[in-house]
Design an enzyme around this catalytic site. Structure first.
Site, PDB file in Angstrom:
ATOM      1  N   CYS A  99     -23.299 -43.804   3.173  1.00 21.39           N
ATOM      2  CA  CYS A  99     -22.106 -43.789   4.354  1.00 21.39           C
ATOM      3  C   CYS A  99     -20.702 -44.272   3.777  1.00 21.39           C
ATOM      4  O   CYS A  99     -20.493 -45.475   3.997  1.00 21.39           O
ATOM      5  CB  CYS A  99     -22.512 -43.886   5.502  1.00 21.39           C
ATOM      6  SG  CYS A  99     -21.323 -43.975   6.785  1.00 21.39           S
ATOM      7  N   CYS A 119     -18.837 -46.259   6.555  1.00 19.85           N
ATOM      8  CA  CYS A 119     -19.648 -47.328   6.746  1.00 19.85           C
ATOM      9  C   CYS A 119     -19.187 -48.470   5.909  1.00 19.85           C
ATOM     10  O   CYS A 119     -18.949 -49.726   6.283  1.00 19.85           O
ATOM     11  CB  CYS A 119     -21.305 -47.149   6.669  1.00 19.85           C
ATOM     12  SG  CYS A 119     -21.790 -46.035   7.802  1.00 19.85           S
TER      13      CYS A 119
END
Length: 107
Positions: free
Chosen positions: A32, A35
């Site tokens: 991600c 993230c």
């Protein structure tokens, strides 16, 4: 990692639900991009607010039970737990100033 601690399905209850101070849980995954983008921001917040807030990360790929139980459908999702209950949910990567605004009144 620094100020942000990794939690798992096995340690979630003890580290988060039974914590004596509010806990910000970063639900994330290796793949991600957003993230990874907010990880340094969360490290800063964890270091600066250590006396008032605990910041932990939970890898959603490795810990599907807690991820499911928390109702996390998108990542990054930041859940703030207080006394074992979710008191705030922030979805998506946000700048540090906005995250701190979102946390006002909690920490």
């Amino acid at each position: 990692m620094g100020a942000v601690k990794e939690v798992t399905d096995a340690s979630f209850e003890a580290e988060v639900l039974k914590s004596d101070k509010p806990v910000l849980v970063d639900f994330w995954a290796e793949w991600c991009g957003p993230c990874r983008q907010i990880a340094p921001i969360l490290e800063e917040i964890a270091a600066e607010q250590a006396d008032k807030l605990k910041v932990v990360k939970l890898n959603t790929d490795q810990n599907p039970n807690t991820t499911r139980d928390a109702g996390v459908l998108k990542i990054p999702t930041l859940n703030v737990y207080k006394n074992g209950e979710v008191v705030k949910q922030i979805i998506g990567a946000k700048p540090k100033a906005q995250l701190l605004r979102e946390l006002e009144g909690i920490i």
